[in-house]
Design a protein around this motif. Structure first.
Motif, mmCIF file in Angstrom:
data_model
loop_
_atom_site.group_PDB
_atom_site.id
_atom_site.type_symbol
_atom_site.label_atom_id
_atom_site.label_comp_id
_atom_site.label_asym_id
_atom_site.label_seq_id
_atom_site.Cartn_x
_atom_site.Cartn_y
_atom_site.Cartn_z
ATOM 1 N N ILE A 190 0.237 -1.241 0.004
ATOM 2 C CA ILE A 190 0.298 0.178 0.548
ATOM 3 C C ILE A 190 0.769 1.132 -0.208
ATOM 4 O O ILE A 190 0.617 2.065 -0.822
ATOM 5 N N HIS A 191 2.080 1.232 1.119
ATOM 6 C CA HIS A 191 2.485 2.040 0.994
ATOM 7 C C HIS A 191 3.330 2.411 -0.336
ATOM 8 O O HIS A 191 3.992 3.867 -0.559
ATOM 9 N N ASP A 192 4.029 1.373 -1.158
ATOM 10 C CA ASP A 192 4.324 1.776 -2.872
ATOM 11 C C ASP A 192 4.141 2.369 -3.000
ATOM 12 O O ASP A 192 3.882 3.948 -4.797
ATOM 13 N N ARG A 193 2.252 2.482 -3.825
ATOM 14 C CA ARG A 193 1.679 3.073 -3.801
ATOM 15 C C ARG A 193 0.359 4.379 -3.371
ATOM 16 O O ARG A 193 -0.078 4.516 -4.229
ATOM 17 N N CYS A 194 0.815 4.648 -2.084
ATOM 18 C CA CYS A 194 -0.036 6.177 -1.224
ATOM 19 C C CYS A 194 0.386 7.106 -1.649
ATOM 20 O O CYS A 194 1.509 7.398 -1.908
ATOM 21 N N TYR A 195 -1.064 7.834 -2.039
ATOM 22 C CA TYR A 195 -1.201 9.389 -2.476
ATOM 23 C C TYR A 195 -0.290 9.986 -1.000
ATOM 24 O O TYR A 195 -0.192 11.213 -1.188
ATOM 25 N N TYR A 244 -2.003 14.628 6.437
ATOM 26 C CA TYR A 244 -0.238 14.638 6.095
ATOM 27 C C TYR A 244 -0.097 12.063 6.306
ATOM 28 O O TYR A 244 -1.178 11.643 6.581
ATOM 29 N N CYS A 245 1.221 11.788 6.621
ATOM 30 C CA CYS A 245 1.633 10.354 6.478
ATOM 31 C C CYS A 245 1.089 9.891 8.204
ATOM 32 O O CYS A 245 0.708 10.406 9.268
ATOM 33 N N LEU A 246 0.152 9.108 7.605
ATOM 34 C CA LEU A 246 -0.390 8.019 8.948
ATOM 35 C C LEU A 246 0.006 7.248 9.326
ATOM 36 O O LEU A 246 -0.112 6.563 10.933
ATOM 37 N N TYR A 247 1.814 7.269 8.889
ATOM 38 C CA TYR A 247 2.016 6.201 10.157
ATOM 39 C C TYR A 247 2.165 6.171 11.573
ATOM 40 O O TYR A 247 2.456 5.045 12.170
ATOM 41 N N GLY A 263 -0.071 4.764 13.320
ATOM 42 C CA GLY A 263 -0.525 3.216 13.418
ATOM 43 C C GLY A 263 -0.364 2.372 11.982
ATOM 44 O O GLY A 263 -0.717 1.062 11.225
ATOM 45 N N CYS A 264 -0.301 3.144 10.492
ATOM 46 C CA CYS A 264 -1.118 3.207 9.520
ATOM 47 C C CYS A 264 0.361 1.785 8.942
ATOM 48 O O CYS A 264 2.155 2.288 9.075
ATOM 49 N N LYS A 265 0.095 0.352 8.559
ATOM 50 C CA LYS A 265 0.734 -0.784 8.201
ATOM 51 C C LYS A 265 1.143 -1.250 6.723
ATOM 52 O O LYS A 265 1.397 -1.677 6.646
HETATM 53 S S1 SF4 Z 1 3.256 4.858 6.508
HETATM 54 FE FE1 SF4 Z 1 1.586 6.955 4.989
HETATM 55 S S2 SF4 Z 1 2.786 6.887 3.101
HETATM 56 FE FE2 SF4 Z 1 2.607 5.004 3.830
HETATM 57 S S3 SF4 Z 1 1.153 4.003 3.920
HETATM 58 FE FE3 SF4 Z 1 0.417 5.313 5.541
HETATM 59 S S4 SF4 Z 1 -0.028 6.642 5.315
HETATM 60 FE FE4 SF4 Z 1 1.001 6.098 3.404
#
Ligand code: SF4
Ligand code: SF4
Length: 348
Positions: free
Chosen positions: A228-233, A256-259, A262-264
């Protein structure tokens, strides 16, 4: 038997609409332009596929996702597109009539049908936790495997055990591949998987009469080849070191980025960031929620939905992933720092 093109004609669709279906599906499958003609021709001539769909320990969410697949074709055509000989949620007959219909289909279409399995197997205590028509689930699967031309595990439960296999796994839930020998199981994980991914995989099997290219875990590379991260806007914010620290803080409002919440996405292979959901309308990250990795094995037991990957105690994903991610985040922060410095210099 009726071909796919016959089906479109019978439902009153024009040649133009059939060709539009061919080109949309071809683009989902990322087929090169030189294969488009032969792909369309094959679909024109191929018989509708016969499908036997078994459900074991599941919530039927994968079936729901499938019948709501909207970007490939209208849902009324979708249900006609296959000869669905058995699907306990969707079929009209019930009880002994449904079971008889399945047994007849297994005999009649031996060697020709696509076996789709939704839900985990529950072999503990001889399968007593999931029985249909008085038979335990692993017996039901065994009966259907032999005559299947293709086997597709749909959803994280069928692929990896999913939520039913979560600790303490009282039913002994396991993936269906534990019972399949000598045949490839195509894995389409997700909780649920994207409906269009299943439709496009079926169309590939019908048109080319061979499996799509799979990765080492049996997933079609065209849908699961990237994270998902490879193609995330939001990736540019990740690289710039701009992160939301809460689901409703200023960073979240700015997209902003949700890392950090908890973004996996960095360790989750799925097509949500490209195909998206609800007819291509959106996907969780676009709606402001971190990806929690529903298409990866053991996603539920790994927990920590709102904790960043760097806080996972046992390392989430392959060994070394956390190190790589930590480096990635540091690089992102470093890039942001350098960019700020450059901007200041430019401003002077
Ligand atoms: S970590 Fe940030 S850039 Fe990567 S998939 Fe999650 S929201 Fe998108
Ligand atoms: S964004 Fe992540 S959690 Fe959400 S559906 Fe896609 S893979 Fe599953």
């Amino acid at each position: 038997m009726e071909t796919v093109w016959d089906l479109f004609r019978r439902r009153g669709y024009s040649r133009r609409e059939f060709l539009s279906f061919v080109s949309v599906t071809a683009s989902l499958l990322a087929l090169p332009a030189n294969l488009l003609m032969s792909f369309g021709r094959a679909l024109e001539l191929r018989e509708k596929p016969v499908v036997i769909w078994l459900e074991f320990q599941d919530c039927a969410g994968c079936s729901e996702s499938f019948i709501r697949s909207t970007s490939v074709m209208p849902s009324d055509v979708l249900l006609d597109f296959i000869s669905l000989e058995y699907h306990e949620t969707l079929m009209v007959p019930s009880g002994i009539y449904a079971e008889q219909a399945k047994e007849d289909a297994i005999k009649k279409y031996r060697g020709r049908y696509i076996l789709i399995v939704e839900g985990a197997l529950t072999p503990a205590e001889d399968g007593v936790y999931c029985t249909v028509g008085g038979k335990a689930n692993h017996h039901l699967l065994r009966e259907a495997i032999d005559g299947a031309k293709w086997i597709v595990a749909v959803g994280s439960c069928a692929c990896w055990g999913g939520i039913p296999a979560a600790y303490p796994n009282p039913t002994g839930a396991v993936p269906i591949s534990d019972l399949v020998e000598g045949k490839t199981v195509v894995h389409l994980p997700g909780c649920p998987p994207i409906g269009d991914v299943l439709v496009a995989t079926l169309v590939h099997l019908i048109a080319f009469e061979r499996l799509p290219e799979l990765d080492s875990m049996g997933r079609p590379k065209v849908f699961y080849g990237q994270t998902i991260h490879d193609r995330c806007y939001r990736r540019s914010f990740y690289s710039a070191g701009k992160f939301a620290s809460g689901l409703d803080d200023d960073g979240a409002r700015k997209g902003y980025c949700l890392y950090k919440v908890g973004c996996k996405g960095p360790i989750t292979r799925n097509a949500c960031a490209t195909i998206r959901w609800n007819g291509g309308l959106s996907f969780p990250i676009q709606s402001g929620h971190p990806c929690f990795g529903c298409s990866e094995p053991n996603f539920w037991d790994r927990g920590f939905i709102y904790k960043p990957l760097s806080a996972m105690p046992d390392g989430f994903g392959p060994k070394g992933m956390l190190g790589a991610l930590a480096v990635g985040t540091l690089v992102g922060a470093g890039v942001a720092y350098m960019n700020k410095k450059q901007a200041k210099k430019g401003g002077k």
